[in-house]
Design a protein around this motif. Sequence first.
Motif, PDB file in Angstrom:
ATOM      1  N   ALA A 182       0.850  -1.191   0.000  1.00  0.00           N
ATOM      2  CA  ALA A 182       0.000   0.000   0.000  1.00  0.00           C
ATOM      3  C   ALA A 182       0.879   1.232   0.000  1.00  0.00           C
ATOM      4  O   ALA A 182       2.090   1.153   0.245  1.00  0.00           O
ATOM      5  N   ASP A 183       0.286   2.375  -0.261  1.00  0.00           N
ATOM      6  CA  ASP A 183       1.019   3.636  -0.206  1.00  0.00           C
ATOM      7  C   ASP A 183       1.011   4.240   1.191  1.00  0.00           C
ATOM      8  O   ASP A 183       1.692   5.226   1.440  1.00  0.00           O
ATOM      9  N   ASP A 184       0.231   3.668   2.092  1.00  0.00           N
ATOM     10  CA  ASP A 184       0.185   4.108   3.483  1.00  0.00           C
ATOM     11  C   ASP A 184       0.569   2.915   4.348  1.00  0.00           C
ATOM     12  O   ASP A 184      -0.097   1.868   4.297  1.00  0.00           O
ATOM     13  N   PRO A 185       1.619   3.027   5.168  1.00  0.00           N
ATOM     14  CA  PRO A 185       2.044   1.867   5.966  1.00  0.00           C
ATOM     15  C   PRO A 185       0.972   1.381   6.930  1.00  0.00           C
ATOM     16  O   PRO A 185       0.874   0.181   7.208  1.00  0.00           O
ATOM     17  N   GLN A 186       0.158   2.289   7.447  1.00  0.00           N
ATOM     18  CA  GLN A 186      -0.869   1.886   8.397  1.00  0.00           C
ATOM     19  C   GLN A 186      -1.942   1.041   7.729  1.00  0.00           C
ATOM     20  O   GLN A 186      -2.509   0.139   8.352  1.00  0.00           O
ATOM     21  N   VAL A 187      -2.218   1.327   6.465  1.00  0.00           N
ATOM     22  CA  VAL A 187      -3.197   0.526   5.729  1.00  0.00           C
ATOM     23  C   VAL A 187      -2.678  -0.897   5.534  1.00  0.00           C
ATOM     24  O   VAL A 187      -3.425  -1.875   5.688  1.00  0.00           O
ATOM     25  N   ALA A 188      -1.397  -1.029   5.215  1.00  0.00           N
ATOM     26  CA  ALA A 188      -0.816  -2.359   5.021  1.00  0.00           C
ATOM     27  C   ALA A 188      -0.777  -3.141   6.329  1.00  0.00           C
ATOM     28  O   ALA A 188      -1.122  -4.333   6.380  1.00  0.00           O
ATOM     29  N   VAL A 189      -0.361  -2.491   7.407  1.00  0.00           N
ATOM     30  CA  VAL A 189      -0.289  -3.149   8.707  1.00  0.00           C
ATOM     31  C   VAL A 189      -1.688  -3.546   9.188  1.00  0.00           C
ATOM     32  O   VAL A 189      -1.901  -4.642   9.731  1.00  0.00           O
ATOM     33  N   HIS A 190      -2.644  -2.667   8.978  1.00  0.00           N
ATOM     34  CA  HIS A 190      -4.038  -2.952   9.353  1.00  0.00           C
ATOM     35  C   HIS A 190      -4.532  -4.211   8.669  1.00  0.00           C
ATOM     36  O   HIS A 190      -5.223  -5.038   9.285  1.00  0.00           O
ATOM     37  N   ALA A 191      -4.202  -4.377   7.396  1.00  0.00           N
ATOM     38  CA  ALA A 191      -4.686  -5.537   6.647  1.00  0.00           C
ATOM     39  C   ALA A 191      -4.128  -6.836   7.223  1.00  0.00           C
ATOM     40  O   ALA A 191      -4.875  -7.801   7.446  1.00  0.00           O
ATOM     41  N   ILE A 192      -2.816  -6.889   7.460  1.00  0.00           N
ATOM     42  CA  ILE A 192      -2.221  -8.097   8.025  1.00  0.00           C
ATOM     43  C   ILE A 192      -2.772  -8.362   9.424  1.00  0.00           C
ATOM     44  O   ILE A 192      -3.078  -9.502   9.796  1.00  0.00           O
ATOM     45  N   ARG A 193      -2.903  -7.317  10.214  1.00  0.00           N
ATOM     46  CA  ARG A 193      -3.409  -7.469  11.583  1.00  0.00           C
ATOM     47  C   ARG A 193      -4.797  -8.087  11.593  1.00  0.00           C
ATOM     48  O   ARG A 193      -5.090  -8.989  12.388  1.00  0.00           O
ATOM     49  N   ASN A 194      -5.668  -7.617  10.717  1.00  0.00           N
ATOM     50  CA  ASN A 194      -7.028  -8.127  10.696  1.00  0.00           C
ATOM     51  C   ASN A 194      -7.105  -9.559  10.181  1.00  0.00           C
ATOM     52  O   ASN A 194      -7.880 -10.370  10.686  1.00  0.00           O
ATOM     53  N   LEU A 195      -6.287  -9.898   9.193  1.00  0.00           N
ATOM     54  CA  LEU A 195      -6.283 -11.279   8.712  1.00  0.00           C
ATOM     55  C   LEU A 195      -5.736 -12.219   9.781  1.00  0.00           C
ATOM     56  O   LEU A 195      -6.249 -13.334   9.966  1.00  0.00           O
ATOM     57  N   ALA A 196      -4.703 -11.789  10.499  1.00  0.00           N
ATOM     58  CA  ALA A 196      -4.167 -12.613  11.589  1.00  0.00           C
ATOM     59  C   ALA A 196      -5.216 -12.808  12.682  1.00  0.00           C
ATOM     60  O   ALA A 196      -5.345 -13.897  13.266  1.00  0.00           O
ATOM     61  N   ARG A 197      -5.981 -11.755  12.959  1.00  0.00           N
ATOM     62  CA  ARG A 197      -7.020 -11.841  13.975  1.00  0.00           C
ATOM     63  C   ARG A 197      -8.121 -12.803  13.543  1.00  0.00           C
ATOM     64  O   ARG A 197      -8.594 -13.636  14.333  1.00  0.00           O
ATOM     65  N   ILE A 198      -8.543 -12.688  12.292  1.00  0.00           N
ATOM     66  CA  ILE A 198      -9.580 -13.581  11.765  1.00  0.00           C
ATOM     67  C   ILE A 198      -9.111 -15.038  11.802  1.00  0.00           C
ATOM     68  O   ILE A 198      -9.886 -15.957  12.046  1.00  0.00           O
ATOM     69  N   GLY A 199      -7.810 -15.235  11.559  1.00  0.00           N
ATOM     70  CA  GLY A 199      -7.264 -16.589  11.518  1.00  0.00           C
ATOM     71  C   GLY A 199      -6.855 -17.153  12.865  1.00  0.00           C
ATOM     72  O   GLY A 199      -6.333 -18.269  12.932  1.00  0.00           O
ATOM     73  N   PHE A 200      -7.083 -16.406  13.941  1.00  0.00           N
ATOM     74  CA  PHE A 200      -6.638 -16.833  15.272  1.00  0.00           C
ATOM     75  C   PHE A 200      -7.165 -18.237  15.592  1.00  0.00           C
ATOM     76  O   PHE A 200      -8.348 -18.527  15.421  1.00  0.00           O
ATOM     77  N   GLY A 201      -6.264 -19.106  16.039  1.00  0.00           N
ATOM     78  CA  GLY A 201      -6.632 -20.473  16.349  1.00  0.00           C
ATOM     79  C   GLY A 201      -6.462 -21.413  15.175  1.00  0.00           C
ATOM     80  O   GLY A 201      -6.310 -22.630  15.372  1.00  0.00           O
ATOM     81  N   LYS A 202      -6.497 -20.873  13.970  1.00  0.00           N
ATOM     82  CA  LYS A 202      -6.274 -21.676  12.761  1.00  0.00           C
ATOM     83  C   LYS A 202      -4.868 -21.485  12.206  1.00  0.00           C
ATOM     84  O   LYS A 202      -4.250 -22.420  11.701  1.00  0.00           O
ATOM     85  N   VAL A 203      -4.367 -20.259  12.298  1.00  0.00           N
ATOM     86  CA  VAL A 203      -3.008 -19.942  11.843  1.00  0.00           C
ATOM     87  C   VAL A 203      -2.360 -19.011  12.866  1.00  0.00           C
ATOM     88  O   VAL A 203      -3.040 -18.372  13.670  1.00  0.00           O
ATOM     89  N   ALA A 204      -1.040 -18.940  12.819  1.00  0.00           N
ATOM     90  CA  ALA A 204      -0.287 -18.013  13.665  1.00  0.00           C
ATOM     91  C   ALA A 204       0.863 -17.440  12.855  1.00  0.00           C
ATOM     92  O   ALA A 204       1.465 -18.152  12.030  1.00  0.00           O
TER      93      ALA A 204
END
Length: 420
Positions: A184-206
């Motif tokens: 992304a052109d904004d670092p916070q947007v990129a970090v937000h995306a990974i953070r949310n996918l990791a949260r959604i995957g909690f318990g299934k992936v780490a």
Amino acid sequence: MTEHTDGSGPSRRALIGWGGAGLALGAAAAGGAVAMARTGDDPDPAAAEAGGAVEFHGAHQAGIATPVQDRLHFAAFDVKTDDREEFVRMLKDWTAAARRMTAGKPVGEGAFDGLAEAPPDDTGEAMGLKPSRLTLTIGFGPSLFDRFGLEDRRPEALVDLPKFPGDNLEKARTGGDLCIQACADDPQVAVHAIRNLARIGFGKVAVRWSQLGFGKTSSTTPDAQTPRNLFGFKDGTRNIAGTETDRLRKFVWVGDGDAGDKDAWMTGGSYLVARRIRMNIETWDRTSLQEQEDVFGRDKREGAPVGKAKEHDAPFLKAMKPDAHVRLAHPDSNNGITILRRGYSFTDGTDGLGRLDAGLFFLAYQRDVRQGFIPLQRKLSAHDALNEYIQHVGSAVFAIPPGVRDSGDWWGRSLFSKEA
């Protein structure tokens, strides 16, 4: 309890939790609105303005031939579940979330509209920010195919990388069952995306390891000046452009006839090699300008090849020293081997000895790793003068499946769905 009726998708009250029952794919179709035009299956560089949205759907995943954004958050994951249905549901939930985030929309009901007694659907730190050309690209590592009955579906081209001379790989920065590349052109947007996918995957992936990147070191935009790496040089001047459909077809996208039936699910995909390359910044900074230019085979001011005036002038390889990086890496020196580079610089503090932990996070896409990165790196690791100043400390390889075609499609469907 009520549900939204404005087409924005089912409410949290109807579908509890992204990581639980999951969000129906069709409900996320509203996230498909985009502001970036396409030329065929590839993004139109003219539409790649900062702040716009990149189309999520297509024959190929965005984030490969897409005009390179300024920031990166890359994450490799280990799978923690043995339940195939649970993992597939997570991939569908990830797809639905990615579809919304790349369009600049919050995940689910967002950061504050859900049940007050439950965690929000979205972590909220990207609220008010533009889409910033966010792209999310998923890949499957070799180790994933030891799970879920996928042993016979591992592509022949998804080989484990050999150990190259000079490698000093850290286990904590190597491998992974799957990966997500957020650009992304904004670092916070990129970090937000990974953070949310990791949260959604909690318990299934780490998360196994991750890397933040800045200052793109490659370009996929025609005629653009090549960005500089932390050594101050332009590298990869003849990178494949997103509009060069013939070169993309020849060197990047997996074709119909590339393998047998078990590999057919990869048609339209690609293969990614990710390498964390530590640069010996302090040693380089004490090296004379002439030696620096000899090491690369380019002048530092213009990025022009030895004896030439402009960056994009065709190089005369024999005018360079035999161990010059450009000479050794050029397709003419490697039977035409060509890869699509999509690298970023990184700085991660110090190494504890007063030296910067900095370098290049190298991302290379290709049609077949066996005919791309492996033979090229074998030559470079054995002869490249640049090796005195760099060391490969992290490594991974992933199969990048084809794109998500429409609102009913999902990441990995061609691999996991019998119907596909």
